[in-house]
Structures are given as structure tokens and as C-alpha cells.
Design an enzyme around this catalytic site. Structure first.
Site, PDB file in Angstrom:
ATOM      1  N   TYR A 207       0.828  -1.215   0.000  1.00 27.56           N
ATOM      2  CA  TYR A 207       0.000   0.000   0.000  1.00 27.56           C
ATOM      3  C   TYR A 207       0.857   1.258   0.000  1.00 27.56           C
ATOM      4  CZ  TYR A 207      -4.361  -2.511   0.259  1.00 27.56           C
ATOM      5  OH  TYR A 207      -5.419  -3.313  -0.068  1.00 27.56           O
TER       6      TYR A 207
ATOM      7  N   ARG B 218       1.902   2.039  -3.461  1.00 21.56           N
ATOM      8  CA  ARG B 218       0.802   2.635  -4.238  1.00 21.56           C
ATOM      9  C   ARG B 218       0.546   4.063  -3.764  1.00 21.56           C
ATOM     10  NH1 ARG B 218      -4.068  -1.002  -3.601  1.00 21.56           N
ATOM     11  NH2 ARG B 218      -5.002   0.279  -5.229  1.00 21.56           N
TER      12      ARG B 218
ATOM     13  N   ASP C 119      -7.332   6.053  -4.960  1.00 29.47           N
ATOM     14  CA  ASP C 119      -6.425   7.152  -5.320  1.00 29.47           C
ATOM     15  C   ASP C 119      -7.152   8.484  -5.105  1.00 29.47           C
ATOM     16  OD1 ASP C 119      -7.062   6.292  -8.747  1.00 29.47           O
ATOM     17  OD2 ASP C 119      -7.810   8.082  -7.746  1.00 29.47           O
TER      18      ASP C 119
ATOM     19  N   HIS D 150     -14.299   2.354  -1.047  1.00 26.30           N
ATOM     20  CA  HIS D 150     -13.300   1.364  -0.624  1.00 26.30           C
ATOM     21  C   HIS D 150     -12.137   2.011   0.113  1.00 26.30           C
ATOM     22  CE1 HIS D 150     -14.879  -1.523  -3.957  1.00 26.30           C
ATOM     23  NE2 HIS D 150     -15.712  -1.386  -2.946  1.00 26.30           N
TER      24      HIS D 150
ATOM     25  N   SER E   1     -15.313  -3.111 -13.563  1.00 24.63           N
ATOM     26  CA  SER E   1     -15.734  -4.428 -14.081  1.00 24.63           C
ATOM     27  C   SER E   1     -17.110  -4.802 -13.538  1.00 24.63           C
ATOM     28  CB  SER E   1     -14.693  -5.480 -13.680  1.00 24.63           C
ATOM     29  OG  SER E   1     -14.464  -5.427 -12.270  1.00 24.63           O
TER      30      SER E   1
ATOM     31  N   GLU F  74     -14.468  -2.450 -22.609  1.00 19.33           N
ATOM     32  CA  GLU F  74     -14.828  -3.881 -22.596  1.00 19.33           C
ATOM     33  C   GLU F  74     -16.243  -4.080 -22.044  1.00 19.33           C
ATOM     34  OE1 GLU F  74     -11.162  -4.729 -24.048  1.00 19.33           O
ATOM     35  OE2 GLU F  74     -12.749  -6.208 -23.653  1.00 19.33           O
TER      36      GLU F  74
END
Ligand code: APR
Length: 237
Positions: A53, A56, A89, A104, A179, A205
Site C-alpha cells: 500500500y 501505491r 487514489d 473502498h 468491471s 470492454e
């Protein structure tokens, strides 16, 4: 008009931030999500989880919001915009979005894993990615953890309530870069559709949401979002 955006990792992809499930580049292709992003994984190896973490967290210093984030922030001049994000982020905020709800959690918040107090003290340095980093300690003796929601953990109540209100009060919901498989976040577009609110999916997608969505834009976030509001009448017919 109220526009609610539900964003996932895909909106930050064009800023150079890896998504989770993209085949080659996704983060989950490199690490075991349950080892690195679950409370069991934390208990088993807090140093490894911290290193992942913290890397990131620091990586965010070298990336910038892309035209997708900037478009969502620009929409605030024309509409009441609420951003419900699964991302940890800070690119929506750095682009100028005001109403951002982190379902989250965030890479920029930390707390004690025992007494739950927020931590805003020193972070360990990380000149380059390493395998393990000793977590800071709380005065109570607990370990400081990232304020990120791990698999199996409850979502932050306040962010969840604001997100549900943002969806139920929206005139349109734009789902971008996700997704649409992780609940309860993935249930929000379903709630909008059940309320008769138009849902537009922006994703190169197909996803499980695509069939039910009112309209689908098979483009990337940075391509589709800048002109999307103007395209809505055509998209929604
Ligand atoms: N523009 C728009 N969408 C994109 C782009 C792009 N440039 N690049 C990739 N995508 C899409 C992919 O097609 C995919 O559908 O973004 C989606 C990314 O999906 P995931 O990697 O699963 O990320 P996300 O949906 O945010 O994951 C949800 O899962 O692991 C947990 O907590 C984690 O918040 C995360 C949650």
C-alpha cells in the site's frame, strides 16, 4: 440536473495507475488479492501488506488526473455532480471534483488496527519498492493500517449512505472504468435502473452491467468523458 458518476480503476488507467483485473497489467495478476488485500493477509504479514500500500501511496505522487477525471470535474459547472468511487487514489479530488465518496477507502488515510484512531503521523520512507515495511505503531500498541476496505470488510457507513443518496437522487448515473463485479458497489447501478434512472456505461470492454445499461459507450474514459454530456440526448434517444 444531478449527475452521479460511479468510477472504478479504469478511469485512472490512462493516468498510468494499474487496474486490478486487466489481464496483463492488472494488480491482481501480480499479487494474490487475498494475501495483500484482506484482514487475514494483514494479520499474517502486516509488513508485506504495508509495503504494497505504501508503494501505491507514493506512486500517486508521480501520476496526474487524466482527461476523464478532468471532464467529471468540469461537469460541475453545468450540473450537480456526485462521484462515487471504488478507487483509493485521489485523482478525482486533484482534478477538482468536490463531492467524492470513497466506497473502498483511501491510500491517503491511515488508522490503528486496534483502537481505530486515525493516524496522520510520519510515514515510513520508500525510496524504491520493497517487499516489507514495518508498520508505524499506535500509542495504544496497535499497528497502523491503511484506511482501505479489504475483502470481507464492511464499507464505510458514511460513504455508503452518501453513495446510495447520490444514486437515488440522480437524473443520470454514469458508470465508468469498473468491471461491475464487486458488490455492494456493483449493486448501485442496479438500484438506479430499478428506480427508472438512466445508466450509461463507459468501458472499452463489456461487463455484467452492459446488457442492462440504458446505453453503453465502448470507449476509454479519457476519450468518452470530455464530450459525454453533449452526447447524452443522442445516447439516450
Ligand atoms: N477507460 C475506461 N475503462 C477502462 C479503461 C479505460 N482507459 N481501462 C480499463 N478499463 C476497464 C476494464 O475494462 C475493466 O472493466 O476498467 C475496469 C477495471 O476493472 P477492475 O480492474 O476490476 O477494477 P474495479 O472495477 O475498480 O475493481 C473493483 O475490486 O479488487 C477490488 O477493491 C478493489 O475497488 C476495487 C474493486
Amino acid at each position: 440536473m444531478q449527475v452521479t458518476v460511479l468510477s472504478g480503476a479504469g478511469i485512472s488507467a490512462e493516468s498510468g495507475v494499474p487496474t486490478f483485473r486487466d489481464a496483463e497489467t492488472g494488480l491482481w495478476a501480480k499479487v494474490d488479492p487475498y494475501e495483500i488485500s484482506s484482514s487475514d493477509g494483514w494479520k499474517a504479514n502486516p509488513e508485506k501488506v504495508w509495503a504494497w500500500y505504501l508503494w501505491r501511496h507514493y506512486m500517486m505522487g508521480s501520476v496526474r488526473p487524466n482527461n476523464g477525471h478532468l471532464a467529471v470535474a468540469d461537469w460541475q459547472d453545468y450540473a450537480d455532480v456526485h462521484v462515487v468511487t471504488q478507487n483509493v487514489d485521489n485523482l478525482h479530488e486533484r482534478a477538482g471534483s468536490k463531492n467524492v465518496y470513497h466506497l473502498h477507502g483511501s491510500l491517503f488515510e491511515f488508522r490503528c488496527d486496534y483502537c481505530q484512531s486515525a493516524y496522520d503521523g510520519e510515514l515510513p520512507a520508500m525510496p524504491e519498492p520493497v517487499e516489507t515495511v514495518d508498520p508505524p505503531q499506535c500509542p495504544c500498541g496497535g499497528l497502523i493500517r491503511p484506511n482501505v476496505v479489504w475483502f470481507g470488510e464492511a464499507l464505510p457507513e458514511d460513504a455508503w449512505q452518501r453513495s446510495v443518496s447520490a444514486v437515488t437522487g440522480a437524473d443520470i448515473v454514469i458508470v465508468v472504468g469498473t468491471s461491475s463485479i464487486v458488490y455492494p458497489a456493483a449493486g448501485l447501478p442496479e438500484l438506479a435502473l430499478a428506480n427508472g434512472t438512466a445508466v450509461v456505461e463507459v468501458n472499452p470492454e463489456p461487463t455484467p452491467l452492459s446488457e442492462a445499461a440504458t446505453a453503453v459507450v465502448r470507449e476509454s474514459a479519457a476519450t468518452a468523458l470530455p464530450g459525454l454530456l453533449q452526447r447524452l440526448p443522442t445516447l439516450l434517444g
